[in-house]
Design an enzyme around this catalytic site. Sequence first.
Site, PDB file in Angstrom:
ATOM      1  N   GLY A   1     -24.029 -32.917 -69.432  1.00 34.81           N
ATOM      2  CA  GLY A   1     -25.375 -33.284 -69.036  1.00 34.81           C
ATOM      3  C   GLY A   1     -25.409 -33.973 -67.684  1.00 34.81           C
ATOM      4  O   GLY A   1     -26.254 -33.684 -66.835  1.00 34.81           O
TER       5      GLY A   1
ATOM      6  N   ARG B   1     -20.986 -26.645 -74.024  1.00 34.86           N
ATOM      7  CA  ARG B   1     -21.480 -27.993 -73.726  1.00 34.86           C
ATOM      8  C   ARG B   1     -20.397 -29.009 -74.055  1.00 34.86           C
ATOM      9  O   ARG B   1     -19.762 -28.941 -75.119  1.00 34.86           O
ATOM     10  CB  ARG B   1     -22.741 -28.280 -74.541  1.00 34.86           C
ATOM     11  CG  ARG B   1     -23.108 -29.757 -74.582  1.00 34.86           C
ATOM     12  CD  ARG B   1     -24.533 -30.015 -74.984  1.00 34.86           C
ATOM     13  NE  ARG B   1     -24.727 -31.344 -75.532  1.00 34.86           N
ATOM     14  CZ  ARG B   1     -24.634 -32.481 -74.840  1.00 34.86           C
ATOM     15  NH1 ARG B   1     -24.314 -32.460 -73.560  1.00 34.86           N
ATOM     16  NH2 ARG B   1     -24.841 -33.643 -75.434  1.00 34.86           N
TER      17      ARG B   1
ATOM     18  N   GLY C   1     -20.255 -33.089 -74.239  1.00 33.56           N
ATOM     19  CA  GLY C   1     -21.116 -34.261 -74.124  1.00 33.56           C
ATOM     20  C   GLY C   1     -20.719 -35.376 -75.063  1.00 33.56           C
ATOM     21  O   GLY C   1     -19.687 -35.317 -75.735  1.00 33.56           O
ATOM     22  N   THR C   2     -21.565 -36.387 -75.111  1.00 37.15           N
ATOM     23  CA  THR C   2     -21.354 -37.524 -76.004  1.00 37.15           C
ATOM     24  C   THR C   2     -22.414 -37.505 -77.098  1.00 37.15           C
ATOM     25  O   THR C   2     -23.446 -36.844 -76.975  1.00 37.15           O
ATOM     26  CB  THR C   2     -21.418 -38.850 -75.235  1.00 37.15           C
ATOM     27  OG1 THR C   2     -22.668 -38.922 -74.526  1.00 37.15           O
ATOM     28  CG2 THR C   2     -20.269 -38.957 -74.240  1.00 37.15           C
TER      29      THR C   2
ATOM     30  N   GLU D   1     -28.992 -31.499 -76.694  1.00 38.46           N
ATOM     31  CA  GLU D   1     -29.064 -30.210 -76.008  1.00 38.46           C
ATOM     32  C   GLU D   1     -28.620 -28.988 -76.811  1.00 38.46           C
ATOM     33  O   GLU D   1     -28.976 -27.853 -76.469  1.00 38.46           O
ATOM     34  CB  GLU D   1     -28.223 -30.244 -74.717  1.00 38.46           C
ATOM     35  CG  GLU D   1     -28.791 -31.081 -73.597  1.00 38.46           C
ATOM     36  CD  GLU D   1     -28.445 -32.555 -73.685  1.00 38.46           C
ATOM     37  OE1 GLU D   1     -29.210 -33.376 -73.168  1.00 38.46           O
ATOM     38  OE2 GLU D   1     -27.399 -32.888 -74.295  1.00 38.46           O
TER      39      GLU D   1
ATOM     40  N   SER E   1     -19.589 -41.599 -78.894  1.00 38.94           N
ATOM     41  CA  SER E   1     -19.622 -42.739 -77.968  1.00 38.94           C
ATOM     42  C   SER E   1     -20.268 -43.975 -78.579  1.00 38.94           C
ATOM     43  O   SER E   1     -20.069 -45.081 -78.085  1.00 38.94           O
ATOM     44  CB  SER E   1     -20.370 -42.354 -76.694  1.00 38.94           C
ATOM     45  OG  SER E   1     -21.698 -41.957 -76.997  1.00 38.94           O
ATOM     46  N   ASP E   2     -21.062 -43.776 -79.641  1.00 36.88           N
ATOM     47  CA  ASP E   2     -21.679 -44.913 -80.324  1.00 36.88           C
ATOM     48  C   ASP E   2     -21.906 -44.538 -81.789  1.00 36.88           C
ATOM     49  O   ASP E   2     -21.825 -43.363 -82.150  1.00 36.88           O
ATOM     50  CB  ASP E   2     -22.988 -45.326 -79.655  1.00 36.88           C
ATOM     51  CG  ASP E   2     -23.987 -44.184 -79.566  1.00 36.88           C
ATOM     52  OD1 ASP E   2     -24.934 -44.184 -80.366  1.00 36.88           O
ATOM     53  OD2 ASP E   2     -23.825 -43.306 -78.714  1.00 36.88           O
TER      54      ASP E   2
END
Length: 236
Positions: A20, A87, A89-90, A181, A203-204
């Site tokens: 992203g 993709r 991503g996080t 996404e 990531s969280d």
Amino acid sequence: MSVHLSAQEGQIAPTVLLPGDPLRAQHIAQTFLENPVQHNGVRGMLGFTGSYKGKAVSVQGTGMGMPSAGIYIQELIEGYGCTTLVRVGTAGSYQAEVHLRDLVIGQAACTDSNLNFTRFGGLSYAPIADFGLMAAAYARARAHGYAVHVGNIMSSDIFYQDDPTSFQMWARYGVLAVEMEAAALYTLAAKFGVRALCLLTISDHLVTHEVTSAEERQTTFNGMVEVALEAALGTE
């Protein structure tokens, strides 16, 4: 050239990684690709093409959310003939057993977006990954010793939820994590008959409220990118 990409014909490879963040696209190009050349800078959405272990590959930032990502994905496919889109991503974990820094492979994507409801006239469509890419990514993640989970993910239009417990309904139905996404990526891949996959780094954590540091995210992100490159280029 297309409306939002300034690359000339032949400047974008058939295989494209899709972070992203455009600065992550730059990081991937500088860290993993041989002889990377920038092919796009329109609206600051950086894109690069180089090679990985002798095979051509591109990386293109898509921005945040499905409306933004969908524009770049469709232009990459229609305008440049891209056939494999991954993709990277996080995501935020919905499940206690899906820990920080784990990898998640999105087998399918739920969504709260109206994009597909509009596209399919109010009917429900199930956007899914390409099985060959998914199987290859899982095998490579396991070979590298990464903690990896495969299952349903949530593609949300809303980053800041008014109700912080709203994720629990999705969690009860086994959804692993939330991002923004994949549902658009999988839907467009199906429409145009190309291959797509979403790989995510946790990531969280919405259950434990843990978060990773910027350094931790970068280290784990690099491992995920390596898996993505090996899976995408090894299954062409």
